[in-house]
Design a protein around this motif. Structure first.
Motif, PDB file in Angstrom:
ATOM      1  N   PRO A   1       0.820  -1.216   0.000  1.00  0.00           N
ATOM      2  CA  PRO A   1       0.000   0.000   0.000  1.00  0.00           C
ATOM      3  C   PRO A   1       0.854   1.266   0.000  1.00  0.00           C
TER       4      PRO A   1
ATOM      5  N   SER B   1       3.720   1.009  -4.328  1.00  0.00           N
ATOM      6  CA  SER B   1       3.420   0.439  -5.632  1.00  0.00           C
ATOM      7  C   SER B   1       3.008   1.526  -6.609  1.00  0.00           C
TER       8      SER B   1
ATOM      9  N   ARG C   1      -0.896   1.297  -7.248  1.00  0.00           N
ATOM     10  CA  ARG C   1      -1.706   1.097  -6.048  1.00  0.00           C
ATOM     11  C   ARG C   1      -3.176   1.484  -6.229  1.00  0.00           C
TER      12      ARG C   1
END
Length: 180
Positions: free
Chosen positions: A27, A30, A33
């Motif tokens: 979380p 990325s 995300r």
């Protein structure tokens, strides 16, 4: 491109693709995300397939190169651990089919399959990282790379391994605590 170059590309690609395939669920860092979980799973699957393809290409290249020069295959810890890592990663990819089709595995809830997948994937990742660290200690690598670059090459798999272990254990231990 010679055989050693293909082998090096296989090593780097294995490490890069597998790391990215795992960290895309993070979380915190990325680049994708904002995608849905389903989309992330698909990207994960594509990256893992690329990882396995690069690993197989690198493995085939080094086996062929050793055959050409008449050297023994898998005679070092680096070679043995690398072979085990590729085999475990291949088995892990096959076993992941049970996550796409959980009805194939009767009596196992999807949550348990996911935990086993995460644990086996972590094992494959750590085996690959261990092989990379052992490769840094090889005579060829120490003759080719020295000084600060050698330390950075040795440190990268260790640091990325810690990050991946932390992410996987946080994700699955937190889920386990919530279910208890």
């Amino acid at each position: 491109m010679n055989h050693r170059s293909v082998f090096q590309v296989g090593h780097r690609s294995f490490s890069f693709f597998m790391t990215e395939a795992i960290l895309l669920f993070s979380p915190h860092g990325s680049p994708i995300r904002m995608l849905t979980r389903r989309s992330k799973v698909r990207v994960h699957w594509v990256l893992q397939c690329a990882c396995l393809a690069c690993a197989a290409l690198g493995l085939a290249s080094i086996v062929y190169n050793k055959h050409l020069v008449g050297k023994a295959h898998f005679a070092s810890w680096h070679g043995l651990l690398g072979l085990v890592a590729v085999c475990v990663a291949g088995l892990q990819c096959l076993a992941a089919v049970s996550l796409v089709y959980p009805s194939l595995v009767r009596g196992w809830p999807l949550a348990r399959l996911k935990r086993w997948h995460a644990a086996a994937g972590l094992l494959a990742y750590l085996l690959g990282g261990g092989s990379l660290v052992l490769g840094v200690r090889s005579a060829w690598f120490t003759a080719s790379v020295g000084g600060l670059a050698w330390y950075l090459a040795a440190l990268c798999p260790a640091v990325s391994g810690l990050v991946v272990v932390s992410q996987v254990t946080d994700a699955y231990m937190a889920n386990k605590r919530l279910q208890s």
